[in-house]
Motif scaffolding. Sequence first.
Motif, mmCIF file in Angstrom:
data_model
loop_
_atom_site.group_PDB
_atom_site.id
_atom_site.type_symbol
_atom_site.label_atom_id
_atom_site.label_comp_id
_atom_site.label_asym_id
_atom_site.label_seq_id
_atom_site.Cartn_x
_atom_site.Cartn_y
_atom_site.Cartn_z
ATOM 1 N N VAL A 1 -16.911 7.446 3.742
ATOM 2 C CA VAL A 1 -17.091 8.755 3.111
ATOM 3 C C VAL A 1 -15.871 9.657 3.301
ATOM 4 O O VAL A 1 -15.480 10.387 2.375
ATOM 5 C CB VAL A 1 -18.355 9.444 3.677
ATOM 6 N N TYR A 2 -15.247 9.595 4.492
ATOM 7 C CA TYR A 2 -14.128 10.513 4.743
ATOM 8 C C TYR A 2 -12.894 10.185 3.896
ATOM 9 O O TYR A 2 -11.943 10.959 3.868
ATOM 10 C CB TYR A 2 -13.773 10.550 6.231
ATOM 11 N N MET A 3 -12.898 9.039 3.205
ATOM 12 C CA MET A 3 -11.772 8.684 2.338
ATOM 13 C C MET A 3 -12.046 9.019 0.877
ATOM 14 O O MET A 3 -11.216 8.741 0.009
ATOM 15 C CB MET A 3 -11.440 7.194 2.494
ATOM 16 N N PHE B 1 0.805 -1.231 0.000
ATOM 17 C CA PHE B 1 0.000 0.000 0.000
ATOM 18 C C PHE B 1 0.834 1.275 0.000
ATOM 19 O O PHE B 1 0.298 2.353 0.189
ATOM 20 C CB PHE B 1 -0.928 0.014 1.217
ATOM 21 N N GLY B 2 2.131 1.173 -0.196
ATOM 22 C CA GLY B 2 2.943 2.388 -0.253
ATOM 23 C C GLY B 2 3.623 2.703 1.067
ATOM 24 O O GLY B 2 3.614 1.926 2.017
ATOM 25 N N ARG B 3 4.187 3.892 1.125
ATOM 26 C CA ARG B 3 4.978 4.314 2.288
ATOM 27 C C ARG B 3 4.088 4.755 3.444
ATOM 28 O O ARG B 3 3.031 5.348 3.245
ATOM 29 C CB ARG B 3 5.893 5.475 1.907
ATOM 30 N N ILE B 4 4.543 4.494 4.662
ATOM 31 C CA ILE B 4 3.785 4.896 5.844
ATOM 32 C C ILE B 4 3.756 6.416 5.980
ATOM 33 O O ILE B 4 2.825 6.979 6.553
ATOM 34 C CB ILE B 4 4.365 4.239 7.119
ATOM 35 N N ASP B 5 4.768 7.096 5.424
ATOM 36 C CA ASP B 5 4.765 8.560 5.508
ATOM 37 C C ASP B 5 3.780 9.171 4.518
ATOM 38 O O ASP B 5 3.643 10.382 4.440
ATOM 39 C CB ASP B 5 6.171 9.157 5.331
ATOM 40 N N ILE C 1 -6.940 4.269 -1.038
ATOM 41 C CA ILE C 1 -7.774 4.995 -2.002
ATOM 42 C C ILE C 1 -7.251 4.751 -3.418
ATOM 43 O O ILE C 1 -8.034 4.527 -4.352
ATOM 44 C CB ILE C 1 -7.784 6.511 -1.687
ATOM 45 N N GLU C 2 -5.929 4.777 -3.579
ATOM 46 C CA GLU C 2 -5.334 4.532 -4.895
ATOM 47 C C GLU C 2 -5.694 3.134 -5.405
ATOM 48 O O GLU C 2 -6.036 2.955 -6.580
ATOM 49 C CB GLU C 2 -3.817 4.700 -4.810
ATOM 50 N N THR C 3 -5.639 2.154 -4.505
ATOM 51 C CA THR C 3 -5.971 0.776 -4.892
ATOM 52 C C THR C 3 -7.416 0.677 -5.359
ATOM 53 O O THR C 3 -7.719 0.030 -6.371
ATOM 54 C CB THR C 3 -5.742 -0.179 -3.706
ATOM 55 N N LEU D 1 -9.267 3.107 -6.605
ATOM 56 C CA LEU D 1 -9.383 3.786 -7.902
ATOM 57 C C LEU D 1 -8.930 2.868 -9.035
ATOM 58 O O LEU D 1 -9.568 2.791 -10.086
ATOM 59 C CB LEU D 1 -8.537 5.068 -7.902
ATOM 60 N N LEU D 2 -7.827 2.149 -8.817
ATOM 61 C CA LEU D 2 -7.279 1.294 -9.862
ATOM 62 C C LEU D 2 -8.154 0.080 -10.161
ATOM 63 O O LEU D 2 -7.963 -0.594 -11.180
ATOM 64 C CB LEU D 2 -5.866 0.845 -9.468
ATOM 65 N N ARG D 3 -9.111 -0.177 -9.283
ATOM 66 C CA ARG D 3 -10.036 -1.285 -9.550
ATOM 67 C C ARG D 3 -11.112 -0.895 -10.565
ATOM 68 O O ARG D 3 -11.853 -1.745 -11.037
ATOM 69 C CB ARG D 3 -10.683 -1.746 -8.237
ATOM 70 N N HIS D 4 -11.191 0.397 -10.883
ATOM 71 C CA HIS D 4 -12.133 0.843 -11.915
ATOM 72 C C HIS D 4 -11.582 0.438 -13.277
ATOM 73 O O HIS D 4 -10.417 0.687 -13.587
ATOM 74 C CB HIS D 4 -12.309 2.358 -11.853
ATOM 75 N N GLU D 5 -12.406 -0.181 -14.097
ATOM 76 C CA GLU D 5 -11.940 -0.749 -15.360
ATOM 77 C C GLU D 5 -11.381 0.286 -16.329
ATOM 78 O O GLU D 5 -10.585 -0.051 -17.218
ATOM 79 C CB GLU D 5 -13.075 -1.524 -16.043
ATOM 80 N N GLN D 6 -11.747 1.560 -16.186
ATOM 81 C CA GLN D 6 -11.268 2.581 -17.123
ATOM 82 C C GLN D 6 -10.026 3.312 -16.625
ATOM 83 O O GLN D 6 -9.406 4.060 -17.387
ATOM 84 C CB GLN D 6 -12.380 3.605 -17.393
ATOM 85 N N ILE D 7 -9.651 3.134 -15.356
ATOM 86 C CA ILE D 7 -8.507 3.868 -14.796
ATOM 87 C C ILE D 7 -7.235 3.048 -14.932
ATOM 88 O O ILE D 7 -7.165 1.905 -14.483
ATOM 89 C CB ILE D 7 -8.777 4.251 -13.333
ATOM 90 N N ARG D 8 -6.221 3.648 -15.567
ATOM 91 C CA ARG D 8 -4.950 2.952 -15.795
ATOM 92 C C ARG D 8 -3.903 3.286 -14.734
ATOM 93 O O ARG D 8 -3.112 2.446 -14.349
ATOM 94 C CB ARG D 8 -4.411 3.305 -17.186
ATOM 95 N N GLU D 9 -3.868 4.528 -14.299
ATOM 96 C CA GLU D 9 -2.920 4.941 -13.257
ATOM 97 C C GLU D 9 -3.623 5.903 -12.311
ATOM 98 O O GLU D 9 -4.525 6.638 -12.728
ATOM 99 C CB GLU D 9 -1.689 5.630 -13.853
ATOM 100 N N ALA D 10 -3.206 5.914 -11.046
ATOM 101 C CA ALA D 10 -3.830 6.826 -10.075
ATOM 102 C C ALA D 10 -2.892 7.083 -8.911
ATOM 103 O O ALA D 10 -2.115 6.213 -8.520
ATOM 104 C CB ALA D 10 -5.144 6.242 -9.561
ATOM 105 N N THR D 11 -2.961 8.286 -8.381
ATOM 106 C CA THR D 11 -2.254 8.622 -7.151
ATOM 107 C C THR D 11 -3.109 9.628 -6.385
ATOM 108 O O THR D 11 -3.861 10.398 -6.988
ATOM 109 C CB THR D 11 -0.846 9.186 -7.437
ATOM 110 N N VAL D 12 -3.017 9.585 -5.063
ATOM 111 C CA VAL D 12 -3.818 10.471 -4.218
ATOM 112 C C VAL D 12 -2.880 11.274 -3.333
ATOM 113 O O VAL D 12 -1.910 10.751 -2.780
ATOM 114 C CB VAL D 12 -4.823 9.669 -3.358
ATOM 115 N N LEU D 13 -3.183 12.548 -3.179
ATOM 116 C CA LEU D 13 -2.331 13.472 -2.435
ATOM 117 C C LEU D 13 -3.170 14.255 -1.437
ATOM 118 O O LEU D 13 -4.318 14.593 -1.711
ATOM 119 C CB LEU D 13 -1.676 14.445 -3.430
ATOM 120 N N ALA D 14 -2.594 14.515 -0.261
ATOM 121 C CA ALA D 14 -3.236 15.405 0.712
ATOM 122 C C ALA D 14 -2.663 16.801 0.511
ATOM 123 O O ALA D 14 -1.445 16.983 0.508
ATOM 124 C CB ALA D 14 -2.977 14.922 2.131
#
Length: 270
Positions: free
Chosen positions: A186-188, A115-119, A134-136, A138-151
């Motif tokens: 919802v908060y995610m 799931f990525g870095r703890i930081d 959240i990224e995982t 998103l990537l389960r959507h059949e039309q999404i090829r790449e995704a990243t989430v940022l705060a």
Amino acid sequence: KYPNTQLINMYGITETTVHVTYKAITDHEIETNLSNIGRPIPTLTSYIFDAQRRLVPIGVVGELYVGGDGVARGYLNREELTAERFVANPYKPEERLYRSGDLARRLPSGEMEYFGRIDHQVKIRGHRIELGEIETQLLRHEQIREATVLAQDDEQGQKFLCAYFISDGELTVSELRAHIGSELPVYMIPSYFVKLERIPLTANGKIDRKALPKPEGGVDSGTAYVAPRTELEAELAQIWQDTLGCGQVGVLDDFFALGGHSLKAMSLIT
């Protein structure tokens, strides 16, 4: 093209010299976009702990610790850092573990999902959020090829989530919110969704988070624009624009689909 070629995903860490796990990649992994890192190689061990270094149940995300023959002795002339990262196994005191700083969860099969870095774990409005989850999703959507989430921080210094993605077709905010909300609370759900032609990378091939653009309204909300029809609606639309930082608000728009959350709702009421 090469049916007899086998692809092996190997997760590795310099401090464990060097490969930790292995996973044979099949069509299933490619289709599901699951970041399956498999099982430890025979000479290494792995544990997924919570913040108190207790084993977490199957399916729960925690920090990955690595033990076994590959674990290094420490960092040269860095005693404090060595003591922080190389620790005793609480279940087998004679074994030294390396604290990876990576997030993972054990799957029912015994394999692990990365799931990525703890930081990259953030706290927003009192909730601790793993961006990788959240990224995982998103990537389960059949039309999404790449995704990243940022705060990111808004004008008031409050954190919000922004999702960046590359897709094969046009997706609306409503569709994306429904897709994430089908598995996560919802908060995610990110406040903004930004479609990109490509995700910027650093020189060594990692996502360049600093180069990601600031959201400017995200993608189409999926709601037809209906202009304010009365003076009251026009005033309300202006308040929404000021509160949400939107360029245009229609009378049918959804407050949360436009990036609203509970704190912004309080500002709206005020």
